[in-house]
Motif scaffolding. Structure first.
Motif, short mmCIF file in Angstrom:
data_model
loop_
_atom_site.label_atom_id
_atom_site.label_comp_id
_atom_site.label_asym_id
_atom_site.label_seq_id
_atom_site.Cartn_x
_atom_site.Cartn_y
_atom_site.Cartn_z
N TRP A 173 0.78 -3.33 4.32
CA TRP A 173 -0.01 -2.39 3.52
C TRP A 173 0.86 -1.81 2.40
N ASP A 174 0.62 -2.29 1.18
CA ASP A 174 1.33 -1.79 0.01
C ASP A 174 0.45 -2.00 -1.22
N PHE A 175 1.02 -1.69 -2.38
CA PHE A 175 0.25 -1.79 -3.62
C PHE A 175 -0.18 -3.23 -3.91
N SER A 176 0.69 -4.19 -3.61
CA SER A 176 0.35 -5.60 -3.88
C SER A 176 -0.84 -6.06 -3.04
N LEU A 177 -0.93 -5.53 -1.79
CA LEU A 177 -2.07 -5.89 -0.96
C LEU A 177 -3.37 -5.34 -1.55
N ILE A 443 -6.10 -6.89 -14.04
CA ILE A 443 -5.01 -7.63 -14.69
C ILE A 443 -3.78 -6.74 -14.83
N LEU A 444 -4.01 -5.48 -15.16
CA LEU A 444 -2.89 -4.53 -15.24
C LEU A 444 -2.22 -4.39 -13.88
N GLY A 445 -3.03 -4.26 -12.81
CA GLY A 445 -2.45 -4.13 -11.47
C GLY A 445 -1.65 -5.36 -11.08
N ILE A 446 -2.17 -6.56 -11.40
CA ILE A 446 -1.43 -7.79 -11.08
C ILE A 446 -0.10 -7.82 -11.84
N SER A 447 -0.12 -7.37 -13.10
CA SER A 447 1.11 -7.40 -13.91
C SER A 447 2.17 -6.45 -13.37
#
Length: 745
Positions: A173-177, A443-447
Motif C-alpha cells: 500500500w503506497d502511492f504507486s499502488l 498521467i501526472l500521477g504516473i509521472s
C-alpha cells in the motif's frame, strides 16, 4: 385435408349454414412471430463485435506474455474460456454467445478473487504468473457486454480491474499502488460504460425494428385480407353464381368436375394492385359530380404522377362520394367546392370538399347514422397513411378533409429520428472536460512514480498531454475530425519525445517508465473516437521515436521496439470496436427495411394461404351437397337454385348472413316462399355493421319465417345511413292483396 359432406336437411349439419368466410384482423402469421422472436440483430452483432475484438486481443495478450505456455487448471480455464468466446463470436452461435461471455468474465473475476485471497492470507499467490492486472479491461468489457447493467460494471471494475491491478505483483500500500488502481479504473470504466451504452442502444434499435416489422406485418395482413375478401366475394358473384345458375337451367351438368370448377379460386390469389393518381383524381371528380352536379372544382395536379394502392384509392373515392351525397341530401342548392391537390415528392393526395349550408353539431349525430362516422372518418382514418377530419358548426357550413400519404415517408422519418452514436454510446458523457482532467491527473500521477533528470522536459511533456486531451474532446461527434485527429497524433508524438527526454530511469515495478502507459492511454482514447487507424498509427510512431532515442544511447528497456511494439495489442480493442460498430450501424436502416419487407412478404404469403384454404374448403363442403347420393336431377337443380339465392343473400345482405337466418330462409324457399333480403346499411359485400336494433329485426324475421307457407312472400330491408327508418319488413300472404308492413326505428 378431409372435407365434410353436408346435407341441408340433416339437423346434425348445422355448419352447412355458416356465414361466408370474411376477414379476421386478429390473424397473425406464425412465420412472422417466429421471425420477430429470432430478431435482435443489432444487439447480437454488437455482442459479436465485443466477443471478437475483446476475445482476440485478450488471447493475443495471453500468448505474447507466455501465460498459455504452461498447463494448469487456471491456465486452461482462462485460455479455454477466451478461445470459446472468440469461436462463438466468429461463427455466430447466438444462443451460446451470452452464456459463454458471462462465463469468461465470471471465470476471470473468480481467479482475481482467489488470487487476492491467497495474497492477503499467505503473502503470495500461485496465480501471480497469470498477470491478471495486465488485461483486466478486456474480460470486464466482455462481461458487461453479456450483462449490460451497472451491477455488471461495478463487479467488473471493482471486483476485477481494481483488485487485479492492486494484487498483480503482490500488495504494497503506497502511492504507486493508488496510481496503478486509478489507471485500471480510468481504462476499464469508460470502456465498460461505452459497451453498456452500446448494448442498451442496440436493444432499443432492435425493439424499434421489431415494432416496425410488426406494424408492417399487421398492415400487410389487413391489406391482404381486405383484398382477398373482395376478390373472393367477386369470385362468388362472377363465377360461382353463374355456375349455379347454369346448373339450375340445365346448361351445365351437375357432377364432380363442374362442382370442382366452382371452388377452384384461380382468380382469388393476391396481386399487388396500384392505381395511377391521375385516374384516382378523375374518379373522385366523377363521384362528386354524380352526387352533386353543381359542385365547383379546383385541381392542383403535379407534372409527375405516382401510384396509390387500390384500397386507398377506393376509400378516398367513397369518402368524397359520401360527402357529396350528404350535401345533396341535407343542403340541396347551396354552393359547394371540391379542391384536390397531389404532391408527387411526398406521394400524397389531399382532397377537401366544402359546402356553405347551415352546418350542424357533429357530436349530435346519432350513432346509427354511419355516413360520416363510418364511410368518411372511420374508413379513412383506419387506412394506412390515411387521415380525415370533418369541421362544421351551425351557420358555418361543413368541410370534409381527407388525405392519403405514402406510408414509407413516415417510416423513413422515424428511422431518421434514431439518436446519433455520439449521444447513444456515451461519448457525450466521456469526452468532456472533467474526464479529460482526470486522465491528465492520472498521467501526472504516473509521472511522479519515477525520477526525472531533466524536469523542464517533464513539465513540457505534461503540457503536451494536456493540449492533446483538450483537442481530443473538441468535436461533439462520435468521429473526431481529421484536423483534430492529426493534432492529437502530433500531440502524442510530442508528448512521447518530451517524456523520454525528461531522463526518467526505469523502475522495477509498474509502470517501469511513465511515458509507456500514458501514451498508450491517449492512443486508445483516439481510437475510440472512431479514428482506429490514427490510434494504431500514433503508437507505431511512438515505437519509431523510441527506437531513435534508443539508438542515441537512452537506456530505458521500454524504448526497444521488441518491448514496445507488442503493446499495440492494448490499443487493438479500442481500434476494433469503432471500426466494426460503424459497419453495423451503417447497415441498420437497411436491416430494418429488409426486415419490414420480409415480414410483409411472410404475412402476405401466410394470409393468402390461410384465407384461400379456408374459403376453398367452405365452398367445396357446401357445393358438395349437390352430389349427395340419392338426389335426382330435379332435386339437384332445386339445390343449385337455393344455393345461388343463399350466396346472393350473403353478397348483398351481410347483416342477414347468420346461420339461423340462412337455415330458416333455405327451408321456406324450399317450400315455395319468396324471400328478399336487402341490406343497404353494410353495402354490397361489406362487413356487417354492429347495431343493437339489428338483433330485434333478426328475431322478428325468424318468427315471421316460421309462420310463412307456400306462395307467401316476405321482403326485409335495412336502410342506408341517414334515413329516419332503420328498416322494414313487408309480408304478402298467398292469394291475398293485403300487405303487412312493420317498420323499425
Amino acid at each position: 385435408m378431409s372435407k365434410k359432406q353436408f346435407s341441408p336437411d340433416d339437423k346434425a349439419s348445422a355448419e352447412f349454414f355458416d356465414a361466408v368466410p370474411r376477414r379476421q384482423y386478429e390473424l397473425i402469421a406464425p412465420q412472422v412471430h417466429d421471425y420477430l422472436e429470432a430478431s435482435g440483430e443489432a444487439t447480437n452483432s454488437l455482442r459479436r463485435i465485443v466477443a471478437f475484438g475483446g476475445g482476440l486481443s485478450w488471447l493475443l495478450l495471453l500468448i505474447e506474455a507466455g501465460i498459455l505456455s504452461s498447463f494448469s487448471v487456471a491456465n486452461i480455464l482462462l485460455g479455454g474460456s477466451v478461445f470459446i468466446v472468440l469461436v462463438v463470436g466468429i461463427f455466430n452461435f447466438k444462443k451460446a454467445l451470452v452464456p459463454t461471455m458471462t462465463a469468461a468474465g465470471g471465470i476471470f473475476i473468480v481467479l482475481v478473487l482467489l488470487h487476492t485471497v491467497q495474497t492477503v492470507m499467505y503473502g503470495h499467490s500461485n496465480l501471480s504468473e497469470l498477470r491478471l492486472g495486465d488485461y483486466a479491461a478486456l474480460p470486464a468489457a466482455i462481461f458487461v457486454a453479456a450483462r449490460p447493467r451497472w451491477t455488471s460494471i461495478s463487479i467488473s471494475v471493482l471486483g476485477g480491474s481494481m483488485l487485479s491491478a492492486a494484487f498483480n505483483y503482490g500488495f504494497n500500500w503506497d502511492f504507486s499502488l493508488l496510481v496503478e488502481m486509478t489507471n485500471a479504473v480510468v481504462i476499464t470504466l469508460p470502456l465498460c460504460y461505452v459497451v453498456m451504452r452500446m448494448l442498451k442502444t442496440a436493444q432499443q434499435i432492435d425493439h424499434g425494428a421489431q415494432q416496425t416489422i410488426r406494424n408492417a406485418e399487421v398492415l400487410a395482413t389487413q391489406t391482404a385480407l381486405v383484398e382477398l375478401e373482395a376478390r373472393f366475394l367477386s369470385f362468388i358473384h362472377d363465377k360461382v353464381l353463374a355456375q349455379l345458375n347454369a346448373m339450375r337451367r340445365g346448361t351445365i351438368a351437375i357432377n364432380a368436375e363442374t362442382i370442382a370448377q366452382s371452388y377452384s379460386l384461380e382468380d382469388v390469389h393476391l396481386l399487388h394492385r396500384l392505381r395511377a393518381v391521375d385516374g384516382v383524381v378523375s374518379e373522385i371528380l366523377n363521384a362528386a359530380r354524380e352526387e352533386y352536379p353543381a359542385i365547383s372544382v379546383e385541381v392542383d395536379f403535379p407534372t409527375r404522377g405516382f401510384d396509390i394502392p387500390a384500397e386507398a384509392a377506393s376509400a378516398l373515392v367513397d369518402a368524397i362520394r359520401q360527402a357529396a351525397k350528404n350535401i345533396a341530401l341535407h343542403a340541396p342548392g347551396v354552393s359547394a367546392e371540391l379542391r384536390i391537390k397531389a404532391n408527387w415528392e411526398t406521394e400524397a393526395l389531399f382532397v377537401k370538399i366544402k359546402d356553405h349550408g347551415s352546418g350542424f353539431v357533429l357530436a349530435d349525430i346519432p350513432s346509427h347514422r354511419a355516413g360520416i362516422s363510418l364511410s368518411i372518418l372511420g374508413r379513412i382514418n383506419q387506412l394506412a397513411g390515411g387521415f380525415a377530419t370533418v369541421t362544421t358548426a351551425p351557420g358555418h357550413g361543413t368541410e370534409v378533409d381527407v388525405q392519403w400519404k405514402a406510408l414509407q415517408d413516415t417510416e423513413n422519418n422515424q428511422l431518421d429520428e434514431i439518436p446519433s452514436i455520439y449521444q447513444t454510446m456515451g461519448y457525450a458523457e466521456l469526452y468532456r472536460p472533467l474526464p479529460a482532467l482526470i486522465v491528465w491527473f492520472l498521467i501526472l500521477g504516473i509521472s511522479l512514480l519515477v525520477d526525472h533528470a531533466h524536469p523542464w522536459f517533464w513539465i513540457a511533456g505534461l503540457a503536451a498531454a494536456a493540449i492533446t486531451l483538450v483537442v481530443l474532446i473538441e468535436d461533439e461527434t462520435a468521429r473526431l475530425s481529421l484536423r483534430n485527429s492529426m493534432l492529437v497524433v502530433l500531440g502524442i508524438w510530442s508528448f512521447y519525445a518530451l517524456a523520454i527526454s525528461s531522463g526518467a530511469e526505469d523502475i522495477s515495478r509498474w509502470p517501469v517508465n511513465w511515458f509507456i502507459p500514458s501514451a498508450t492511454l491517449m492512443c486508445v482514447l483516439l481510437s475510440v473516437r472512431f479514428q482506429p487507424l490514427m490510434g494504431l498509427g500514433s503508437w507505431l510512431g511512438c515505437v519509431l521515436i523510441g527506437q531513435v532515442f534508443s539508438s542515441f544511447g537512452w537506456a530505458s528497456t521500454q524504448l526497444i521496439w521488441t518491448a514496445s511494439l507488442p503493446l499495440i495489442l492494448a490499443i487493438l480493442p479500442g481500434a476494433l470496436l469503432p471500426m466494426l460498430v460503424r459497419k453495423v450501424s451503417a447497415g441498420l436502416p437497411l436491416l430494418i427495411t429488409t426486415g419490414r419487407i420480409r415480414a410483409a412478404r411472410r404475412a402476405l404469403s401466410a394470409v393468402e394461404k390461410e384465407f384461400i384454404e379456408t374459403t376453398r374448403t367452405w365452398l367445396e363442403e357446401r357445393l358438395g351437397f349437390l352430389l349427395v347420393p340419392g338426389l335426382n336431377e330435379a332435386d339437384q337443380k332445386t339445390g343449385a337454385l337455393l344455393m345461388e339465392l343463399r350466396l346472393r343473400d350473403a353478397l348483398r345482405s351481410p347483416l342477414f348472413d347468420q346461420p339461423a337466418i340462412t337455415a330458416a330462409v333455405w327451408q321456406v324457399r324450399k317450400r315455395g316462399v319468396q324471400v328478399s333480403l336487402l341490406d343497404d346499411l353494410s353495402g354490397n359485400g361489406g362487413s356487417p355493421v354492429q347495431d343493437a336494433r339489428i338483433d330485434t329485426l333478426q328475431e322478428k324475421l325468424l318468427r315471421a319465417l316460421d309462420e310463412l307457407k307456400q306462395g307467401d312472400a316476405i321482403t326485409v330491408r335495412v336502410f342506408p345511413p341517414g334515413r329516419s327508418t332503420f328498416g322494414l319488413m313487408r309480408i304478402t300472404k298467398a292469394g291475398s292483396e293485403q300487405v303487412e308492413v312493420e317498420r323499425f326505428y
